[in-house]
Design a protein around this motif. Structure first.
Motif, PDB file in Angstrom:
ATOM      1  N   LEU A 149      15.709  -1.258   2.504  1.00 34.07           N
ATOM      2  CA  LEU A 149      14.437  -2.165   2.822  1.00 34.07           C
ATOM      3  C   LEU A 149      13.048  -1.096   2.425  1.00 34.07           C
ATOM      4  CD1 LEU A 149      13.245  -4.749   3.364  1.00 34.07           C
ATOM      5  CD2 LEU A 149      13.137  -4.026   5.634  1.00 34.07           C
ATOM      6  N   PHE A 150      13.043   0.106   3.034  1.00 29.43           N
ATOM      7  CA  PHE A 150      11.930   0.673   2.447  1.00 29.43           C
ATOM      8  C   PHE A 150      11.726   0.979   1.128  1.00 29.43           C
ATOM      9  CE2 PHE A 150      10.200   5.044   1.722  1.00 29.43           C
ATOM     10  CZ  PHE A 150       8.704   4.865   2.330  1.00 29.43           C
ATOM     11  N   LYS A 151      12.944   1.153   0.195  1.00 25.92           N
ATOM     12  CA  LYS A 151      12.872   1.558  -1.082  1.00 25.92           C
ATOM     13  C   LYS A 151      12.270   0.111  -1.636  1.00 25.92           C
ATOM     14  CE  LYS A 151      16.406   4.818  -1.647  1.00 25.92           C
ATOM     15  NZ  LYS A 151      17.762   5.073  -2.314  1.00 25.92           N
ATOM     16  N   ALA A 152      12.863  -1.077  -1.529  1.00 29.83           N
ATOM     17  CA  ALA A 152      12.478  -2.406  -1.864  1.00 29.83           C
ATOM     18  C   ALA A 152      10.884  -2.709  -1.638  1.00 29.83           C
ATOM     19  CB  ALA A 152      13.153  -3.489  -1.364  1.00 29.83           C
ATOM     20  N   ILE A 153      10.509  -2.319  -0.366  1.00 25.87           N
ATOM     21  CA  ILE A 153       9.004  -2.411   0.072  1.00 25.87           C
ATOM     22  C   ILE A 153       8.166  -1.485  -1.120  1.00 25.87           C
ATOM     23  CG2 ILE A 153       7.230  -1.937   1.546  1.00 25.87           C
ATOM     24  CD1 ILE A 153       9.382  -2.695   3.871  1.00 25.87           C
ATOM     25  N   ASN A 154       8.532  -0.201  -1.212  1.00 28.02           N
ATOM     26  CA  ASN A 154       7.720   0.754  -1.950  1.00 28.02           C
ATOM     27  C   ASN A 154       7.983   0.240  -3.615  1.00 28.02           C
ATOM     28  OD1 ASN A 154       6.616   3.352  -2.251  1.00 28.02           O
ATOM     29  ND2 ASN A 154       8.214   3.907  -3.567  1.00 28.02           N
ATOM     30  N   LYS A 155       8.928  -0.518  -3.868  1.00 34.44           N
ATOM     31  CA  LYS A 155       9.081  -1.064  -5.165  1.00 34.44           C
ATOM     32  C   LYS A 155       7.981  -2.097  -5.553  1.00 34.44           C
ATOM     33  CE  LYS A 155      10.633  -1.284  -9.362  1.00 34.44           C
ATOM     34  NZ  LYS A 155      10.365  -0.345 -10.441  1.00 34.44           N
ATOM     35  N   GLN A 156       7.976  -2.986  -4.255  1.00 36.62           N
ATOM     36  CA  GLN A 156       7.022  -4.274  -4.380  1.00 36.62           C
ATOM     37  C   GLN A 156       5.572  -3.543  -4.234  1.00 36.62           C
ATOM     38  OE1 GLN A 156       7.617  -7.814  -4.490  1.00 36.62           O
ATOM     39  NE2 GLN A 156       5.757  -7.468  -5.533  1.00 36.62           N
ATOM     40  N   VAL A 157       5.155  -2.721  -3.386  1.00 34.60           N
ATOM     41  CA  VAL A 157       4.044  -1.761  -3.584  1.00 34.60           C
ATOM     42  C   VAL A 157       3.680  -1.272  -5.025  1.00 34.60           C
ATOM     43  CG1 VAL A 157       2.677  -0.095  -2.837  1.00 34.60           C
ATOM     44  CG2 VAL A 157       3.844  -1.454  -1.151  1.00 34.60           C
ATOM     45  N   GLU A 158       4.673  -0.990  -5.538  1.00 34.49           N
ATOM     46  CA  GLU A 158       4.322  -0.199  -7.032  1.00 34.49           C
ATOM     47  C   GLU A 158       4.092  -1.466  -8.234  1.00 34.49           C
ATOM     48  OE1 GLU A 158       7.217   1.372 -10.359  1.00 34.49           O
ATOM     49  OE2 GLU A 158       7.516   2.417  -8.293  1.00 34.49           O
ATOM     50  N   GLU A 159       4.850  -2.428  -7.854  1.00 33.18           N
ATOM     51  CA  GLU A 159       4.663  -3.502  -8.626  1.00 33.18           C
ATOM     52  C   GLU A 159       3.329  -4.454  -8.666  1.00 33.18           C
ATOM     53  OE1 GLU A 159       7.986  -6.349  -8.605  1.00 33.18           O
ATOM     54  OE2 GLU A 159       9.343  -4.738  -9.162  1.00 33.18           O
ATOM     55  N   LEU A 160       2.646  -4.206  -7.305  1.00 35.19           N
ATOM     56  CA  LEU A 160       1.306  -4.669  -7.119  1.00 35.19           C
ATOM     57  C   LEU A 160       0.256  -3.819  -7.576  1.00 35.19           C
ATOM     58  CD1 LEU A 160       2.094  -6.151  -3.350  1.00 35.19           C
ATOM     59  CD2 LEU A 160       1.551  -7.463  -5.582  1.00 35.19           C
ATOM     60  N   GLY A 161       0.711  -2.650  -7.859  1.00 32.91           N
ATOM     61  CA  GLY A 161      -0.322  -1.972  -8.500  1.00 32.91           C
ATOM     62  C   GLY A 161      -1.034  -1.065  -7.394  1.00 32.91           C
ATOM     63  N   TRP A 162      -0.613  -1.022  -6.207  1.00 32.22           N
ATOM     64  CA  TRP A 162      -1.358  -0.372  -4.964  1.00 32.22           C
ATOM     65  C   TRP A 162      -1.218   1.063  -5.107  1.00 32.22           C
ATOM     66  CZ3 TRP A 162       0.621  -3.548  -0.279  1.00 32.22           C
ATOM     67  CH2 TRP A 162       0.183  -4.971  -0.453  1.00 32.22           C
ATOM     68  N   LEU A 163      -0.280   1.529  -6.008  1.00 30.49           N
ATOM     69  CA  LEU A 163      -0.255   3.075  -6.050  1.00 30.49           C
ATOM     70  C   LEU A 163      -0.943   3.607  -7.044  1.00 30.49           C
ATOM     71  CD1 LEU A 163       3.714   3.388  -5.886  1.00 30.49           C
ATOM     72  CD2 LEU A 163       2.199   3.711  -4.068  1.00 30.49           C
ATOM     73  N   ASP A 164      -1.439   2.851  -7.924  1.00 28.58           N
ATOM     74  CA  ASP A 164      -2.706   3.294  -8.625  1.00 28.58           C
ATOM     75  C   ASP A 164      -4.076   3.286  -8.392  1.00 28.58           C
ATOM     76  OD1 ASP A 164      -0.565   3.097 -10.541  1.00 28.58           O
ATOM     77  OD2 ASP A 164      -0.804   1.114 -11.358  1.00 28.58           O
ATOM     78  N   GLU A 165      -4.211   2.573  -7.050  1.00 28.16           N
ATOM     79  CA  GLU A 165      -5.599   2.564  -6.530  1.00 28.16           C
ATOM     80  C   GLU A 165      -6.047   4.038  -5.890  1.00 28.16           C
ATOM     81  OE1 GLU A 165      -5.890  -0.611  -4.281  1.00 28.16           O
ATOM     82  OE2 GLU A 165      -5.556  -2.141  -5.701  1.00 28.16           O
TER      83      GLU A 165
ATOM     84  N   LYS B 193      -3.372  -8.949   0.683  1.00 22.66           N
ATOM     85  CA  LYS B 193      -4.476  -8.134  -0.343  1.00 22.66           C
ATOM     86  C   LYS B 193      -4.591  -6.501  -0.184  1.00 22.66           C
ATOM     87  CE  LYS B 193      -8.851  -8.247  -2.322  1.00 22.66           C
ATOM     88  NZ  LYS B 193     -10.159  -8.845  -2.460  1.00 22.66           N
ATOM     89  N   ASN B 194      -4.437  -6.331   1.209  1.00 21.88           N
ATOM     90  CA  ASN B 194      -4.636  -4.738   1.645  1.00 21.88           C
ATOM     91  C   ASN B 194      -3.520  -4.322   2.453  1.00 21.88           C
ATOM     92  OD1 ASN B 194      -5.505  -6.225   3.735  1.00 21.88           O
ATOM     93  ND2 ASN B 194      -7.354  -5.470   3.848  1.00 21.88           N
ATOM     94  N   GLY B 195      -2.339  -4.725   2.462  1.00 17.20           N
ATOM     95  CA  GLY B 195      -1.320  -4.431   3.366  1.00 17.20           C
ATOM     96  C   GLY B 195      -0.220  -5.127   3.455  1.00 17.20           C
ATOM     97  N   PHE B 196       0.990  -4.708   4.074  1.00 15.71           N
ATOM     98  CA  PHE B 196       1.837  -5.646   4.452  1.00 15.71           C
ATOM     99  C   PHE B 196       2.376  -5.807   5.787  1.00 15.71           C
ATOM    100  CE2 PHE B 196       4.162  -1.682   3.982  1.00 15.71           C
ATOM    101  CZ  PHE B 196       5.199  -1.834   4.858  1.00 15.71           C
ATOM    102  N   GLU B 197       3.237  -6.755   5.866  1.00 18.23           N
ATOM    103  CA  GLU B 197       3.766  -6.899   7.399  1.00 18.23           C
ATOM    104  C   GLU B 197       5.083  -7.096   7.312  1.00 18.23           C
ATOM    105  OE1 GLU B 197       2.720  -9.948  11.296  1.00 18.23           O
ATOM    106  OE2 GLU B 197       2.172 -10.370   9.416  1.00 18.23           O
ATOM    107  N   CYS B 198       5.866  -6.365   8.233  1.00 20.86           N
ATOM    108  CA  CYS B 198       7.260  -6.935   8.295  1.00 20.86           C
ATOM    109  C   CYS B 198       7.656  -7.212   9.862  1.00 20.86           C
ATOM    110  CB  CYS B 198       8.148  -5.381   8.011  1.00 20.86           C
ATOM    111  SG  CYS B 198       9.972  -5.707   7.763  1.00 20.86           S
ATOM    112  N   ASP B 199       8.519  -8.214   9.966  1.00 16.14           N
ATOM    113  CA  ASP B 199       8.844  -8.695  11.386  1.00 16.14           C
ATOM    114  C   ASP B 199      10.014  -7.776  11.731  1.00 16.14           C
ATOM    115  OD1 ASP B 199       6.773 -10.630  11.524  1.00 16.14           O
ATOM    116  OD2 ASP B 199       8.269 -12.203  11.203  1.00 16.14           O
ATOM    117  N   GLU B 200      10.785  -7.216  10.844  1.00 18.82           N
ATOM    118  CA  GLU B 200      11.942  -6.491  11.150  1.00 18.82           C
ATOM    119  C   GLU B 200      11.360  -4.972  12.042  1.00 18.82           C
ATOM    120  OE1 GLU B 200      15.457  -4.463   8.610  1.00 18.82           O
ATOM    121  OE2 GLU B 200      15.127  -6.603   8.256  1.00 18.82           O
ATOM    122  N   CYS B 201      12.076  -4.676  13.246  1.00 15.72           N
ATOM    123  CA  CYS B 201      11.554  -3.535  13.697  1.00 15.72           C
ATOM    124  C   CYS B 201      12.263  -2.380  13.229  1.00 15.72           C
ATOM    125  CB  CYS B 201      11.848  -3.825  15.469  1.00 15.72           C
ATOM    126  SG  CYS B 201      13.646  -3.968  15.912  1.00 15.72           S
ATOM    127  N   PHE B 202      13.282  -2.614  12.631  1.00 13.09           N
ATOM    128  CA  PHE B 202      14.175  -1.305  11.994  1.00 13.09           C
ATOM    129  C   PHE B 202      14.254  -1.520  10.452  1.00 13.09           C
ATOM    130  CE2 PHE B 202      18.000   0.914  10.625  1.00 13.09           C
ATOM    131  CZ  PHE B 202      17.731   2.291  11.126  1.00 13.09           C
TER     132      PHE B 202
END
Length: 74
Positions: free
Chosen positions: A58-74, A44-53
């Motif tokens: 991957l960063f772009k995909a994570i950012n896109k998911q954040v955008e789709e979840l509407g977190w950038l609008d908050e 609900k308020n963040g994300f976790e990634c097991d990948e250390c690198f």
């Protein structure tokens, strides 16, 4: 392209049921599909990634998911 599509290109599959009490989760499996390699979990308020690198892709995909979840609008 959606986050799900971007992550699929990187080898992540969206879990049918979100794991770990999350909103959405993805899993990356080894090439023969027998074992889990990485998890990407959006809570609900963040994300976790097991990948250390985190690659740029991957960063772009994570950012896109954040955008789709509407977190950038908050």
């Amino acid at each position: 392209m959606t986050a799900k599509e971007m992550l699929k290109e990187l080898g992540y599959i969206q879990d049918k049921e979100p794991r770990f009490n999350s909103i959405i989760s993805y899993t990356q499996y080894c090439s023969d599909g027998c074992c889990r390699i990485n998890d990407l979990v959006f809570y609900k308020n963040g994300f976790e990634c097991d990948e250390c690198f985190i690659t740029l892709e991957l960063f772009k995909a994570i950012n896109k998911q954040v955008e789709e979840l509407g977190w950038l609008d908050e």
